[in-house]
Motif scaffolding. Structure first.
Motif, PDB file in Angstrom:
ATOM      1  N   VAL A  17       0.844  -1.196   0.000  1.00 33.21           N
ATOM      2  CA  VAL A  17       0.000   0.000   0.000  1.00 33.21           C
ATOM      3  C   VAL A  17       0.881   1.248   0.000  1.00 33.21           C
ATOM      4  O   VAL A  17       0.633   2.200  -0.741  1.00 33.21           O
ATOM      5  CB  VAL A  17      -0.957  -0.003   1.220  1.00 33.21           C
ATOM      6  N   GLN A  20       2.268   2.381  -3.226  1.00 38.06           N
ATOM      7  CA  GLN A  20       1.277   3.024  -4.089  1.00 38.06           C
ATOM      8  C   GLN A  20       1.013   4.471  -3.656  1.00 38.06           C
ATOM      9  O   GLN A  20       0.112   5.125  -4.170  1.00 38.06           O
ATOM     10  CB  GLN A  20      -0.041   2.234  -4.052  1.00 38.06           C
ATOM     11  N   VAL A  42      -7.663   2.496   2.979  1.00 30.25           N
ATOM     12  CA  VAL A  42      -6.446   3.235   2.638  1.00 30.25           C
ATOM     13  C   VAL A  42      -6.767   4.721   2.523  1.00 30.25           C
ATOM     14  O   VAL A  42      -7.922   5.109   2.305  1.00 30.25           O
ATOM     15  CB  VAL A  42      -5.827   2.725   1.316  1.00 30.25           C
ATOM     16  N   GLN A  52      -6.457   5.157  -7.970  1.00 29.29           N
ATOM     17  CA  GLN A  52      -5.529   4.666  -6.948  1.00 29.29           C
ATOM     18  C   GLN A  52      -6.114   3.460  -6.209  1.00 29.29           C
ATOM     19  O   GLN A  52      -5.409   2.493  -5.925  1.00 29.29           O
ATOM     20  CB  GLN A  52      -5.208   5.771  -5.941  1.00 29.29           C
ATOM     21  N   VAL A  56      -4.335  -0.196  -6.176  1.00 28.11           N
ATOM     22  CA  VAL A  56      -3.938  -0.865  -4.939  1.00 28.11           C
ATOM     23  C   VAL A  56      -4.728  -2.158  -4.754  1.00 28.11           C
ATOM     24  O   VAL A  56      -4.196  -3.153  -4.273  1.00 28.11           O
ATOM     25  CB  VAL A  56      -4.025   0.077  -3.712  1.00 28.11           C
TER      26      VAL A  56
END
Length: 169
Positions: A17, A20, A42, A52, A56
């Motif tokens: 994570v 990213q 996230v 995004q 992820v």
């Protein structure tokens, strides 16, 4: 060595994570009937957009497929953001909530609804809205005095440009 499945999953997925450009906020494994659901939350200082989240999600899915972290049974992976009324737990959460209204539960049972104006290492400067024509008041809250805090949704808040226009009129 971590003992719970959530801790093992955090150790496995957090670096992915982070690569990213996001923070791993929360992991939960829930049973829904016969199925299991892995929920991953996230966020980042600038928020997380759908692209995004999709990126992820694909990266986490691939990593989970190559390990046995979720065991043998079927599960569903859900990746999302904290949402509008997020809990404020970490220092970075308070920073991300600057200029937002939050509800605080303080030690001793007091509750306070106030706007977060400034965050530093020791606590917050907040503005408590005035009631019945009274002016708003400033207050300092130390992190040690806060039991729980949650961002509040505002439907009719005027932005700064609207307030300037009213003052000029």
């Amino acid at each position: 060595m971590s003992t719970t499945q959530s801790e093992r999953l955090r150790e496995l997925l957090e670096p992915l994570v982070g690569s990213q450009g996001l923070d791993l906020e929360e992991i939960a494994v829930d049973s829904v009937g016969r199925k299991r659901v892995l929920r991953v939350v996230v966020d980042s200082d600038t928020g997380a957009d759908l692209d995004q989240i999709a990126d992820v999600s694909r990266a986490l899915s691939a990593k989970l497929d190559e390990t046995d972290a979720m065991g043998e049974g079927e599960y569903t992976l859900e990746v999302g953001t904290p949402g509008a009324e997020r809990l404020l737990k970490e220092h970075r959460h308070y920073v991300r909530a600057l200029d937002r209204l939050a509800k605080f539960q303080l030690h001793g049972g007091d509750e306070l609804v106030a706007r977060i104006l400034r965050v530093d290492d020791e606590g917050l400067d907040v503005e408590v809205p005035g009631v019945k024509g009274r002016k708003a008041t400033a207050r300092r809250l130390a992190f040690a005095d806060i039991d729980r805090a949650r961002v509040q949704v505002e439907f009719s808040r005027k932005d700064k440009n609207d307030m300037k226009e009213e003052e000029e009129a």
